[in-house]
Design a protein around this motif. Structure first.
Motif, short mmCIF file in Angstrom:
data_model
loop_
_atom_site.label_atom_id
_atom_site.label_comp_id
_atom_site.label_asym_id
_atom_site.label_seq_id
_atom_site.Cartn_x
_atom_site.Cartn_y
_atom_site.Cartn_z
N VAL A 210 0.78 -1.19 0.01
CA VAL A 210 0.04 -0.12 0.10
C VAL A 210 0.86 1.31 -0.12
CG1 VAL A 210 -1.75 1.35 1.27
CG2 VAL A 210 -2.00 -1.09 1.20
N LYS A 211 0.58 2.11 -0.81
CA LYS A 211 1.54 3.32 -1.18
C LYS A 211 0.83 4.31 -0.56
CE LYS A 211 3.69 6.64 -4.44
NZ LYS A 211 3.57 7.04 -5.84
N ILE A 212 1.54 5.06 0.49
CA ILE A 212 0.79 6.18 1.26
C ILE A 212 1.52 7.49 0.81
CG2 ILE A 212 0.38 7.26 3.34
CD1 ILE A 212 0.61 4.47 4.51
N ASN A 213 0.49 8.65 0.48
CA ASN A 213 1.10 9.86 -0.01
C ASN A 213 0.86 10.81 1.06
OD1 ASN A 213 1.20 9.46 -2.95
ND2 ASN A 213 -0.66 8.69 -2.43
N ILE A 214 1.96 11.21 1.80
CA ILE A 214 1.92 12.29 2.92
C ILE A 214 1.64 13.54 2.34
CG2 ILE A 214 3.04 13.39 4.90
CD1 ILE A 214 4.47 11.04 5.36
N ILE A 215 0.42 14.34 2.39
CA ILE A 215 0.02 15.52 1.73
C ILE A 215 0.04 16.61 3.07
CG2 ILE A 215 -1.25 14.41 0.14
CD1 ILE A 215 -3.91 15.13 1.93
N ASP A 216 0.31 17.93 2.21
CA ASP A 216 0.39 19.14 3.15
C ASP A 216 -0.78 19.73 3.57
OD1 ASP A 216 -0.12 20.88 1.13
OD2 ASP A 216 1.98 21.38 0.73
N GLY A 217 -1.02 20.87 4.09
CA GLY A 217 -2.38 21.40 4.45
C GLY A 217 -3.15 21.76 3.20
N ASN A 218 -2.23 22.43 2.34
CA ASN A 218 -2.96 23.08 1.02
C ASN A 218 -3.40 22.05 0.30
OD1 ASN A 218 -2.16 25.57 1.87
ND2 ASN A 218 -0.36 25.64 0.96
N ASP A 219 -2.57 20.81 0.18
CA ASP A 219 -3.29 19.77 -0.67
C ASP A 219 -4.56 19.12 -0.09
OD1 ASP A 219 -1.06 19.81 -2.51
OD2 ASP A 219 0.25 18.59 -1.52
N GLU A 220 -4.52 18.98 1.25
CA GLU A 220 -5.70 18.62 1.92
C GLU A 220 -6.89 19.43 1.59
OE1 GLU A 220 -6.83 17.15 6.62
OE2 GLU A 220 -4.62 17.93 5.86
N ALA A 221 -6.44 20.78 1.59
CA ALA A 221 -7.88 21.67 1.58
C ALA A 221 -8.43 21.59 0.00
CB ALA A 221 -7.48 23.07 1.49
N ALA A 222 -7.31 21.37 -1.08
CA ALA A 222 -7.48 21.20 -2.36
C ALA A 222 -8.29 20.16 -2.89
CB ALA A 222 -6.47 21.30 -3.27
N ILE A 223 -7.95 18.97 -2.17
CA ILE A 223 -8.58 17.53 -2.43
C ILE A 223 -9.98 17.73 -1.76
CG2 ILE A 223 -8.68 15.10 -1.68
CD1 ILE A 223 -5.77 15.19 -1.55
N ILE A 224 -10.17 18.34 -0.75
CA ILE A 224 -11.82 18.59 -0.11
C ILE A 224 -12.44 19.26 -0.93
CG2 ILE A 224 -13.03 19.47 1.71
CD1 ILE A 224 -10.41 18.74 3.51
N ALA A 225 -11.66 20.53 -1.64
CA ALA A 225 -12.55 21.13 -2.55
C ALA A 225 -13.12 20.38 -3.69
CB ALA A 225 -11.61 22.43 -3.14
N ASN A 226 -12.43 19.23 -3.93
CA ASN A 226 -12.85 18.43 -5.15
C ASN A 226 -14.08 17.66 -5.16
OD1 ASN A 226 -12.00 17.47 -7.75
ND2 ASN A 226 -9.98 16.88 -7.30
N THR A 227 -14.72 17.74 -3.87
CA THR A 227 -15.83 16.97 -3.61
C THR A 227 -17.07 17.72 -4.29
OG1 THR A 227 -16.42 18.47 -1.66
CG2 THR A 227 -15.10 16.58 -1.37
N ASP A 228 -18.51 17.32 -3.81
CA ASP A 228 -19.39 17.91 -4.66
C ASP A 228 -19.88 19.21 -3.91
OD1 ASP A 228 -19.89 15.74 -6.55
OD2 ASP A 228 -20.81 14.42 -4.95
N LEU A 229 -19.04 19.71 -3.40
CA LEU A 229 -19.16 21.01 -2.49
C LEU A 229 -19.87 22.11 -3.33
CD1 LEU A 229 -18.85 21.90 0.45
CD2 LEU A 229 -16.74 23.07 -0.28
N GLN A 230 -19.36 22.20 -4.61
CA GLN A 230 -19.93 23.22 -5.64
C GLN A 230 -21.65 23.07 -5.68
OE1 GLN A 230 -18.55 25.63 -6.81
NE2 GLN A 230 -16.69 25.35 -6.18
N SER A 231 -22.16 21.67 -5.73
CA SER A 231 -23.52 21.80 -6.17
C SER A 231 -24.05 22.01 -4.69
CB SER A 231 -23.74 20.20 -6.15
OG SER A 231 -23.65 19.30 -5.16
N LEU A 232 -23.62 22.19 -3.52
CA LEU A 232 -24.26 22.45 -2.30
C LEU A 232 -24.38 23.96 -2.12
CD1 LEU A 232 -22.58 19.55 -0.43
CD2 LEU A 232 -25.01 19.61 -1.32
N ILE A 233 -23.56 24.87 -2.75
CA ILE A 233 -23.18 26.17 -2.47
C ILE A 233 -24.11 26.96 -3.34
CG2 ILE A 233 -21.28 25.90 -0.96
CD1 ILE A 233 -19.67 26.95 -3.34
N SER A 234 -24.67 28.10 -2.60
CA SER A 234 -25.36 29.12 -3.30
C SER A 234 -24.44 30.44 -4.07
CB SER A 234 -26.49 29.81 -2.57
OG SER A 234 -27.13 30.77 -3.20
#
Length: 299
Positions: free
Chosen positions: A110-134
């Motif tokens: 199993v390959k693990i990627n250690i990500i920084d805080g900015n990467d973490e925020a960017a990945i979260i922004a990749n969710t379906d968040l856009q469809s939930l915000i006005s």
């Protein structure tokens, strides 16, 4: 024509390690649908080691390795076509973090990627968040973890600012968050939200999901600031054992839920938010979507 594929996301946090298996449903001529199939959570509190000693203990290395072996078998049983494992705050601060990653890869594949805080925020922004915000409101997205909290301000459905702070539930429990950290978070939130009206919070993380579940609210309905204040006081009226026996909280949730609630409440106060939305999405969901998009070259 409909096709189904399964993808896996491993989120190695400071409080727990999760495996999310999701179905991606491809329908000709339409956007793909993402549906959760299975979620497994193992409460290995890496932050309790790392934030004190700067190292992952031998005991937790063994537990992590066994967990990765189990997750690999589960993904095989689910017929997962691809996966990605991301490690956050605790692993990136551990002096032996890279060694542990190498060791786990050698033993489990199993390959693990250690990500920084900015990467973490960017990945979260990749969710379906856009469809939930006005588009007529601004939103402060707050993802509370064991080691850090990621804040992202959205306005007109665009990211205005994003920052990660070493303000997490496990750090707070261990007494490892100084007053200056709280001051830095307050200053940043007030600065980026200045001039924005109609701000709502969007909360993610296991603790806010549990708070929402306990509220009895229907999905899609926000929690108010006044509800969060009263819930915070309600929680504090019980000791740790009572929160387990009387409120039905898991042993690894009954302690961290109080500092988590404090973080959400503080963010609401400093951003002048009256409501917090709880869409039950997070890093694991973002990993699935970014993995699918990368494989299918979706921009």
């Amino acid at each position: 024509m409909i096709q189904f594929k399964k993808y896996g996301a491993i989120d190695i946090g400071s409080n727990a390690i999760r495996l999310l298996v999701a179905n991606v449903i491809e329908i000709e001529g339409r956007e793909p649908l993402f549906r959760k199939s299975s979620l497994v959570r193992v409460p290995i509190r890496l932050g309790a080691d790392v934030f004190k000693t700067k190292r992952i203990s031998e005991e937790n290395i063994v537990r992590m390795t066994e967990t990765m072996e189990a997750f690999k078998l589960l993904m095989r049983s689910h017929k997962v076509v691809d996966y990605k494992a991301c490690a956050t705050s605790a692993m990136r601060e551990a002096e032996n973090g890279e060694d542990v990653v190498t060791q786990i890869l050698k033993k489990t594949g199993v390959k693990i990627n250690i990500i920084d805080g900015n990467d973490e925020a960017a990945i979260i922004a990749n969710t379906d968040l856009q469809s939930l915000i006005s588009s007529d409101r601004s939103y402060l997205y707050v993802d509370v973890g064991g080691g850090s909290t990621e804040f992202t301000l959205y306005s007109n459905k665009e990211v205005v600012a994003s920052k990660s702070f070493k303000l997490g539930t496990v750090r707070l429990l261990e007494g490892l968050v100084g007053h200056t950290v709280w001051e830095d978070v307050e200053t940043w939130i007030k600065e980026v939200t200045k001039g924005h009206t109609k701000i709502d919070l969007i909360g993610s993380g296991g603790n806010i999901n549990k708070i929402f579940k306990l509220s009895g609210k229907k999905d899609g309905k926000p929690l108010t600031y006044f509800y969060m204040v009263s819930f915070y006081e309600f929680l504090q009226s019980y000791n740790y054992e009572e929160r387990i026996t009387e409120l039905g909280l898991n042993i690894d949730r009954a302690d961290v839920i109080i500092p988590a609630t404090r973080i959400y409440l503080s963010a609401m106060k400093w951003s002048r938010s009256k409501n917090i939305h709880v869409p039950k999405i997070g890093l694991s969901d973002g990993i699935i979507k970014s993995l699918y998009n990368d494989k299918n070259q979706v921009v």
